[in-house]
Design an enzyme around this catalytic site. Structure first.
Site, mmCIF file in Angstrom:
data_model
loop_
_atom_site.group_PDB
_atom_site.id
_atom_site.type_symbol
_atom_site.label_atom_id
_atom_site.label_comp_id
_atom_site.label_asym_id
_atom_site.label_seq_id
_atom_site.Cartn_x
_atom_site.Cartn_y
_atom_site.Cartn_z
ATOM 1 N N MET A 167 -34.196 70.631 -11.515
ATOM 2 C CA MET A 167 -34.271 69.806 -12.727
ATOM 3 C C MET A 167 -32.949 69.861 -13.489
ATOM 4 O O MET A 167 -32.896 69.541 -14.687
ATOM 5 C CB MET A 167 -35.434 70.262 -13.606
ATOM 6 C CG MET A 167 -36.778 70.086 -12.900
ATOM 7 S SD MET A 167 -38.158 69.899 -14.023
ATOM 8 C CE MET A 167 -38.088 71.442 -14.888
ATOM 9 N N GLY A 168 -31.882 70.279 -12.812
ATOM 10 C CA GLY A 168 -30.558 70.268 -13.436
ATOM 11 C C GLY A 168 -30.331 71.421 -14.385
ATOM 12 O O GLY A 168 -31.042 72.421 -14.351
ATOM 13 N N LEU B 227 -27.783 73.355 -14.176
ATOM 14 C CA LEU B 227 -27.665 74.293 -13.057
ATOM 15 C C LEU B 227 -26.974 75.600 -13.448
ATOM 16 O O LEU B 227 -26.126 75.633 -14.337
ATOM 17 C CB LEU B 227 -26.904 73.627 -11.910
ATOM 18 C CG LEU B 227 -27.531 72.328 -11.380
ATOM 19 C CD1 LEU B 227 -26.677 71.754 -10.247
ATOM 20 C CD2 LEU B 227 -28.967 72.545 -10.910
ATOM 21 N N GLY C 78 -28.278 80.775 -10.015
ATOM 22 C CA GLY C 78 -29.504 80.843 -9.207
ATOM 23 C C GLY C 78 -29.668 79.585 -8.364
ATOM 24 O O GLY C 78 -29.917 79.648 -7.151
ATOM 25 N N HIS C 79 -29.484 78.424 -8.983
ATOM 26 C CA HIS C 79 -29.566 77.161 -8.244
ATOM 27 C C HIS C 79 -28.491 77.125 -7.140
ATOM 28 O O HIS C 79 -28.748 76.691 -6.027
ATOM 29 C CB HIS C 79 -29.298 75.966 -9.171
ATOM 30 C CG HIS C 79 -30.330 75.753 -10.233
ATOM 31 N ND1 HIS C 79 -30.061 75.889 -11.577
ATOM 32 C CD2 HIS C 79 -31.635 75.388 -10.159
ATOM 33 C CE1 HIS C 79 -31.141 75.609 -12.275
ATOM 34 N NE2 HIS C 79 -32.115 75.316 -11.458
ATOM 35 N N GLY D 1 -36.673 78.951 -5.319
ATOM 36 C CA GLY D 1 -36.468 80.293 -5.847
ATOM 37 C C GLY D 1 -37.790 81.052 -5.966
ATOM 38 O O GLY D 1 -38.800 80.479 -6.379
ATOM 39 N N LYS E 233 -38.220 83.136 -8.098
ATOM 40 C CA LYS E 233 -38.432 83.325 -9.533
ATOM 41 C C LYS E 233 -39.686 82.569 -9.978
ATOM 42 O O LYS E 233 -40.456 83.051 -10.800
ATOM 43 C CB LYS E 233 -37.223 82.841 -10.327
ATOM 44 C CG LYS E 233 -37.452 82.992 -11.795
ATOM 45 C CD LYS E 233 -36.397 82.276 -12.590
ATOM 46 C CE LYS E 233 -36.896 82.130 -13.997
ATOM 47 N NZ LYS E 233 -37.497 80.828 -14.232
ATOM 48 N N GLN F 139 -45.011 78.533 -7.845
ATOM 49 C CA GLN F 139 -44.526 77.214 -7.397
ATOM 50 C C GLN F 139 -44.186 77.262 -5.915
ATOM 51 O O GLN F 139 -44.569 76.379 -5.134
ATOM 52 C CB GLN F 139 -43.295 76.824 -8.213
ATOM 53 C CG GLN F 139 -42.542 75.633 -7.704
ATOM 54 C CD GLN F 139 -41.453 75.201 -8.667
ATOM 55 O OE1 GLN F 139 -41.722 74.497 -9.636
ATOM 56 N NE2 GLN F 139 -40.239 75.626 -8.422
HETATM 57 P P1 AMP Z 1 -35.581 74.255 -11.801
HETATM 58 O O1 AMP Z 1 -34.319 73.483 -11.975
HETATM 59 O O2 AMP Z 1 -35.855 75.234 -12.881
HETATM 60 O O3 AMP Z 1 -36.758 73.382 -11.460
HETATM 61 O O4 AMP Z 1 -35.353 75.149 -10.508
HETATM 62 C C1 AMP Z 1 -34.973 74.579 -9.280
HETATM 63 C C2 AMP Z 1 -35.076 75.647 -8.206
HETATM 64 O O5 AMP Z 1 -34.216 76.722 -8.530
HETATM 65 C C3 AMP Z 1 -36.497 76.226 -8.106
HETATM 66 O O6 AMP Z 1 -36.825 76.422 -6.744
HETATM 67 C C4 AMP Z 1 -36.363 77.543 -8.836
HETATM 68 O O7 AMP Z 1 -37.281 78.514 -8.413
HETATM 69 C C5 AMP Z 1 -34.934 77.940 -8.490
HETATM 70 N N1 AMP Z 1 -34.422 78.908 -9.454
HETATM 71 C C6 AMP Z 1 -34.482 78.815 -10.811
HETATM 72 N N2 AMP Z 1 -33.971 79.926 -11.384
HETATM 73 C C7 AMP Z 1 -33.577 80.736 -10.358
HETATM 74 C C8 AMP Z 1 -32.970 82.034 -10.297
HETATM 75 N N3 AMP Z 1 -32.693 82.724 -11.400
HETATM 76 N N4 AMP Z 1 -32.715 82.551 -9.080
HETATM 77 C C9 AMP Z 1 -33.006 81.855 -7.942
HETATM 78 N N5 AMP Z 1 -33.573 80.638 -7.929
HETATM 79 C C10 AMP Z 1 -33.858 80.077 -9.119
#
Ligand code: AMP
Length: 278
Positions: free
Chosen positions: A30-31, A33, A36-37, A149, A151, A155
């Site tokens: 969802m951007g 970034l 982690g992303h 992730g 995290k 999900q």
């Molecule tokens: P989001 O943009 O929050 O929807 O996350 C996109 C992807 O990045 C999802 O698969 C999350 O689980 C992963 N993600 C978010 N935060 C982290 C993190 N701290 N470490 C590893 N992966 C992450």
């Protein structure tokens, strides 16, 4: 890096690359970034020939309008980071592109108990919306691997189950949580925390880690209660849940194997989730 906003152009490009025999690694985001992303992009590069990242703030997975409104967005920076990370394709669809016929036409796969507890309980409708968008994105990208992730553990587990139910061949890969140096799990939502709150939020990681260190000293239910109490008593933090469960079934157990501690809390109105495999 090639940018696509149109579904048709993305699909034409991808099917041409697949015809050449290239494997596709997909990273949905969802951007806003962070590292982690970018670790997911790296994992996709290590495994697949072509890396496709999507940036789409999906309205159907937000159960509160205010949360959607306040979700951080930074397209320019995201593009720069993805370019630097060596991502090959960025898909930046609009809401109209993802949902040309509206958002009501999705038959939610029944993944059972795992979508009803914790995040499912505290964010009603969240997992339905998440499955809806991931399902549509998988139709569009048709990757061999999808990187997510750990995290967002529920999900990840739900997506794994969903692709099994839908009979997809994509492999769903769960990658370790990236953390700030104080232990706070990286999250786009952290951008909304003050410096002080970022420091205090490390209590979440510390509590998860304490539970892990004391796994054999207490029954699981007692340990979960001790973790819960520690966080409930922490000033400025509003705890939603802290629990220890079997990581496959997400149900309570007295066993000491295959466990996960799950936690969600709000600090300065920002909702943070974290977990630790014990
Ligand atoms: P989001 O943009 O929050 O929807 O996350 C996109 C992807 O990045 C999802 O698969 C999350 O689980 C992963 N993600 C978010 N935060 C982290 C993190 N701290 N470490 C590893 N992966 C992450």
């Amino acid at each position: 890096m090639i940018n696509f906003e149109s579904r048709e152009e993305l699909q034409t490009f991808i099917s041409r690359e697949k015809d050449k025999g290239l494997s596709i690694g997909f990273v949905p985001t969802m951007g806003a970034l962070h590292a982690g992303h970018l670790s997911l992009i790296q994992a996709a590069k290590d495994t697949c020939d072509l890396v496709v990242c999507s940036v789409f703030v999906n309205p159907t997975q937000f159960n509160k309008a205010e949360d959607l409104e306040k979700y951080p967005r930074n397209e320019k920076r995201d593009k720069e980071l993805l370019e630097k990370a060596g991502c090959h394709v960025l898909f930046l669809p609009s809401v109209q592109t993802i949902y040309p016929d509206g958002t009501d036409h999705f038959e939610v796969p029944d993944v059972g108990h795992m979508a009803q507890v914790y995040e499912g309980e505290f964010r009603p409708g969240h997992f339905d919306g998440m499955m809806q968008v991931v399902s549509l994105l998988l139709d569009m990208v048709n990757p061999s691997h999808m990187f997510m992730g750990l995290k967002d553990f529920q999900q990840f587990a739900i997506c794994k189950k969903m692709v099994e139910i839908q009979g997809r061949t994509v492999e769903v890969c769960g990658m370790p949580t990236f953390r700030e140096t104080n232990g706070l799990a990286m999250s786009s939502r952290n951008e909304r925390l003050s410096a002080e709150a970022k420091k205090e939020a490390k209590i979440i990681y510390e509590t998860l880690d304490w539970v892990k260190q004391h796994l054999l000293d207490y029954d699981n239910s007692v340990l979960a209660e001790l973790g819960e109490r520690q966080l409930k008593n922490f000033p400025g933090l509003i705890l939603e849940y802290f629990d220890i469960v079997d990581k496959t079934s997400l149900r309570h157990t007295n066993n000491k194997e295959n466990l996960i501690a799950l936690c969600a809390a709000r600090i300065e109105g920002v909702r943070l989730i974290d977990n630790m495999i014990l």
